[in-house]
Scaffold this motif. Sequence first.
Motif, short mmCIF file in Angstrom:
data_model
loop_
_atom_site.label_atom_id
_atom_site.label_comp_id
_atom_site.label_asym_id
_atom_site.label_seq_id
_atom_site.Cartn_x
_atom_site.Cartn_y
_atom_site.Cartn_z
N SER A 25 0.85 -1.18 0.00
CA SER A 25 0.00 0.00 0.00
C SER A 25 0.88 1.23 0.00
CB SER A 25 -0.93 0.01 1.22
OG SER A 25 -1.75 1.15 1.20
N GLY B 226 0.84 5.57 -0.02
CA GLY B 226 0.15 6.84 0.09
C GLY B 226 0.95 7.95 -0.58
N GLU C 81 -0.35 10.89 8.16
CA GLU C 81 -0.54 9.76 7.24
C GLU C 81 -0.12 8.44 7.88
OE1 GLU C 81 0.42 8.63 2.56
OE2 GLU C 81 0.98 10.59 3.38
N THR D 207 -2.95 7.31 9.94
CA THR D 207 -4.01 6.75 9.11
C THR D 207 -3.73 5.28 8.80
OG1 THR D 207 -4.41 8.92 8.10
CG2 THR D 207 -5.26 7.00 6.93
N PHE D 208 -2.49 4.95 8.44
CA PHE D 208 -2.13 3.56 8.16
C PHE D 208 -2.19 2.72 9.44
CE2 PHE D 208 -0.17 5.09 4.15
CZ PHE D 208 -0.70 4.14 3.30
N ARG E 73 -4.16 3.15 11.99
CA ARG E 73 -5.58 2.92 12.31
C ARG E 73 -6.16 1.82 11.41
NH1 ARG E 73 -6.71 7.69 11.65
NH2 ARG E 73 -6.18 8.43 13.72
N ALA E 74 -5.78 1.85 10.12
CA ALA E 74 -6.29 0.83 9.20
C ALA E 74 -5.72 -0.54 9.53
CB ALA E 74 -5.93 1.22 7.76
N TYR F 32 -9.32 -2.97 3.70
CA TYR F 32 -9.01 -1.97 4.74
C TYR F 32 -8.00 -0.94 4.27
CZ TYR F 32 -11.25 -5.42 7.76
OH TYR F 32 -12.14 -6.30 8.34
N ASP F 33 -7.47 -1.07 3.06
CA ASP F 33 -6.46 -0.17 2.54
C ASP F 33 -7.05 1.25 2.42
OD1 ASP F 33 -4.39 1.13 1.34
OD2 ASP F 33 -4.14 -0.28 -0.30
N PRO F 34 -6.52 2.25 3.13
CA PRO F 34 -7.11 3.61 3.06
C PRO F 34 -6.96 4.27 1.71
CG PRO F 34 -5.06 3.62 4.34
CD PRO F 34 -5.38 2.18 4.07
N ASN F 35 -6.05 3.78 0.85
CA ASN F 35 -5.85 4.38 -0.46
C ASN F 35 -6.81 3.83 -1.51
OD1 ASN F 35 -3.58 6.08 0.15
ND2 ASN F 35 -2.39 4.22 0.35
N LYS G 37 -10.18 3.24 -0.66
CA LYS G 37 -11.54 3.55 -0.25
C LYS G 37 -12.06 4.79 -0.96
CE LYS G 37 -11.27 1.38 4.29
NZ LYS G 37 -11.40 1.53 5.73
#
Length: 440
Positions: free
Chosen positions: A240, A242, A281, A284-285, A287-288, A435-438, A440
């Motif tokens: 993943s 960002g 950032e 954010t990772f 948390r995911a 679950y990857d925030p990038n 979503k």
Amino acid sequence: MIRRAYNWKLKSEKTSASSDLTLNEATTLPCTSKNNINEHKGCNDLYMSDEKLNKLAAKVVKAEIMGDAILVAKLKAKLEAARAYRKQNPNAGKEDEDNRVILVATSSTGGSRPLHSSATGDPKSKGNKRKAETHNYGERAKYFSNDDKYNLSQMFEQEKYGSNYDDEAQLAKIAAKHKNPNDDLEDIFMDDISKIRNTAKDTEIEKNRAINQHMKLERSLEGCEYCVDSKNMVKHLMVSCGDKVYVSLPGKQSMVKGQCVITTIQHHSCVTSLDEDIWDEILTFRRALTQFFNSKNMDVVFFETAVRLHRFPHMVINCVPLPRDVGDTAAIYFKKALLECETEWSMNKKVIDLKGKSIRKGVPKGLPYFWIDFGMEPGFAHVIEDQQLFPKTFAEEIIAGMLDLEHHLWKYPKKEYGDFQRKKVLEFVNEWKLYDPNKK
């Protein structure tokens, strides 16, 4: 009138000569026609410097992770065209590249500033080593020679971004010279630094120090395994990516299934030196990843060991999932281990509780440290005073003890190749993509 006519005649001759020269040049230069101009522009578009090629390669990797096949094909075609053009024209674009670098002076606390030099004189001369005039008509006017040389903003800049290397070296030199126990080293030191200093020599010393720091950083970047621009980075382990941070799997044998690392795309030494947007950032990772492992009924710990910062290492935050029963007692194990690490007596508090604050506010910038968080819950930090006594695999050893793992999994993990790495990445990505925030 005659002079004016002569001047006009001379000017017209020059104009006609220059126009003839321009016409002659236009007939001989191949790029003056419309087609040649377009070809020349196309050549400039095809040429890319090493930095641009690395950035384009990073965009290809990010597009592959995002699953955009059209963008991947487009970027790969552009990358291959630029590489082919550089191979056919090895000397192209050399005049466009600027190899100059801006020297940066970094203090012992981690503060950095561009190095600007305005001192004049000979740095090799021994002059101006005389005692400064500090009294005026029997009254003290100043303490040191440069008290009236700098304004308040300059003094603040020196205090914040300066270093104490010179003062420490000077004190050590005086102590080595005066070995008589009756000598007062403090008075001798104050008398020595009150003398008028050679500004050009001090500037030269600071410049040489900045050059040495830049060379160390260049050597560190060349062999870095985590910089996306580096040739040593294994890009297919990235799961993943960002804007400034990415998640990757370890290239060596994992301690447990699902172990991964969070690190930065650009080179940064530790978390305490990061900017706020990069830290946001990272959160954010984190948390995911916490949600991802909690969905599998597992806890997770995040830890970083920042040592030997003078060698400019790449910041790595390790993420290790743990079973629920082990994760509940992990805080007790780590707190006990931190209380018993290094020597019995220490200058700093052995265990810093990060409750209500992050590592960036718990440890001063520039100090080596270790920190661990349990999921999104704050954990503990420890300032490392003796880097020889504190093992780099401190956290791995404790986790291996809790899980009863074999010695080679944390001390000397084997390097994996080819199919083993691909299989590990595919298994992780298939479960992680939800679950990857990038994405979503």
